[in-house]
Design a protein around this motif. Structure first.
Motif, short mmCIF file in Angstrom:
data_model
loop_
_atom_site.label_atom_id
_atom_site.label_comp_id
_atom_site.label_asym_id
_atom_site.label_seq_id
_atom_site.Cartn_x
_atom_site.Cartn_y
_atom_site.Cartn_z
N ASP A 1 -11.78 69.78 -22.31
CA ASP A 1 -10.67 68.82 -21.23
C ASP A 1 -10.98 68.00 -21.33
O ASP A 1 -10.49 66.81 -21.27
CB ASP A 1 -10.14 69.97 -20.61
N MET A 2 -12.41 67.33 -21.29
CA MET A 2 -12.54 65.50 -21.31
C MET A 2 -11.80 64.86 -22.52
O MET A 2 -12.67 65.28 -23.16
CB MET A 2 -14.13 65.76 -21.40
N PRO A 3 -11.44 63.49 -22.09
CA PRO A 3 -10.41 63.02 -23.09
C PRO A 3 -11.69 62.65 -23.94
O PRO A 3 -12.49 61.87 -23.88
CB PRO A 3 -9.79 61.83 -22.30
N ILE A 4 -11.69 62.47 -25.33
CA ILE A 4 -12.10 61.47 -26.15
C ILE A 4 -11.69 60.25 -27.02
O ILE A 4 -10.30 60.46 -27.27
CB ILE A 4 -12.74 62.95 -27.49
N LYS B 1 -21.11 60.08 -24.81
CA LYS B 1 -22.40 60.67 -24.17
C LYS B 1 -22.25 61.54 -22.90
O LYS B 1 -22.54 62.14 -22.73
CB LYS B 1 -23.07 58.81 -23.39
N GLU B 2 -20.99 61.22 -21.94
CA GLU B 2 -20.92 62.36 -20.97
C GLU B 2 -20.74 63.63 -21.67
O GLU B 2 -20.59 64.68 -21.21
CB GLU B 2 -19.17 61.13 -20.46
N TRP B 3 -19.83 63.18 -23.08
CA TRP B 3 -19.11 64.16 -23.91
C TRP B 3 -20.66 65.50 -24.43
O TRP B 3 -20.19 66.52 -24.43
CB TRP B 3 -18.32 64.27 -24.57
N PHE B 4 -21.42 64.68 -24.96
CA PHE B 4 -22.36 65.39 -25.26
C PHE B 4 -22.76 65.72 -24.24
O PHE B 4 -23.70 67.45 -24.56
CB PHE B 4 -23.32 63.66 -26.04
N GLU B 5 -23.29 65.53 -23.29
CA GLU B 5 -24.00 65.61 -21.39
C GLU B 5 -23.73 66.81 -21.24
O GLU B 5 -24.57 67.73 -20.09
CB GLU B 5 -24.60 64.57 -20.98
N THR B 6 -22.13 66.97 -21.69
CA THR B 6 -21.89 67.74 -20.63
C THR B 6 -21.60 69.25 -21.12
O THR B 6 -22.08 70.57 -21.17
CB THR B 6 -20.53 67.92 -20.13
#
Length: 245
Positions: free
Chosen positions: A77-80, A89-94
């Motif tokens: 659910d992290m906004p893109i 980067k945050e999305w990929f690492e999460t």
């Protein structure tokens, strides 16, 4: 006397069944011509079969990564946001990095995409947004242990629909370009480079919201962006009509 007759008969048979130098050269020439015609076709078919397996494996790797994250109750659910490197980067690492074995990761820097020039589409045009780092801006690129290259970029809803054939219902989405055989040629979208997306629908191939006829038309006569959908519909086999383009 009998021994001499037998010896004479053997010599006669040897002369009778022997080939002249001219006949041998003609035969070798025919074999060479046939080999020259068939071996390249055979090598091409073997290469195509190998590539088809690599494409399927690359797609499965990302799909399994997403499932592994979901099994750990990781919410996607992290906004893109299109053009936001920090969010990428945050999305990929999460969501990906903890569940995916990678050889190398690059955050909007060179080193994880093609070294031998830019990529092209099936019309022979240079891929839009192609640059030194990969395809797109503010991107994440990485190389997995099996040798495939991946390039992740975010796009707004208009681009997702027009270029990639996916309706994101008004939200931005992530596009995954992947080259199944790494730096080896042809480095061409629709042959060894394919496109999938992560949206509110999960992981889907480009062209997933288009009709079968539209996907086929794009792959046979268009730029090849939706060829992953066509490939899946075709049992993970690259149609000869596409391979010969």
């Amino acid at each position: 006397m009998i021994k001499k007759q037998i010896k004479s008969l053997k010599l006669f048979q040897t002369k009778l069944f022997a080939f002249t130098l001219a006949e041998v050269l003609i035969t070798l020439g025919i074999i060479g011509v046939v080999a020259g015609m068939t071996i390249p076709t055979l090598i091409s078919k073997i290469g195509k079969r190998q590539l088809e397996s690599q494409i399927k494996a690359s797609y499965a790797t990302i799909a399994q990564t997403m499932r592994a994250a979901q099994a750990d109750d990781v919410g996607f659910d992290m906004p893109i946001k299109d053009g936001d490197t920090s969010k990428m980067k945050e999305w990929f690492e999460t969501y990906m990095s903890p569940y995916l074995k990678v050889e190398k990761i690059c955050y909007n820097t060179p080193g994880c995409w093609h070294k031998k020039g830019t990529s092209k589409d099936l019309k022979g045009n240079l891929t839009p947004w192609d640059n030194n780092n990969g395809i797109g801006t503010n991107i994440v690129t990485f190389i997995i242990a099996k040798g495939a290259y991946f390039d992740i970029d975010s796009y707004g809803t208009g681009s997702m629909n027009v270029y990639f054939g996916i309706n994101t219902n008004g939200s931005d989405g992530l596009i995954f370009y992947f080259d199944a055989n790494g730096d080896r040629k042809p480095n061409q979208i629709g042959k060894d480079i394919y496109i999938m997306a992560f949206t509110d629908k999960g992981l889907v191939p480009a062209g997933s919201d288009k009709t079968r006829q539209e996907v086929e038309q794009n792959c046979l006569n268009g730029n090849g962006y939706w060829c992953l959908s066509y490939l899946i519909q075709n049992g993970w086999q690259i149609p000869d009509a596409v391979w010969k383009r």
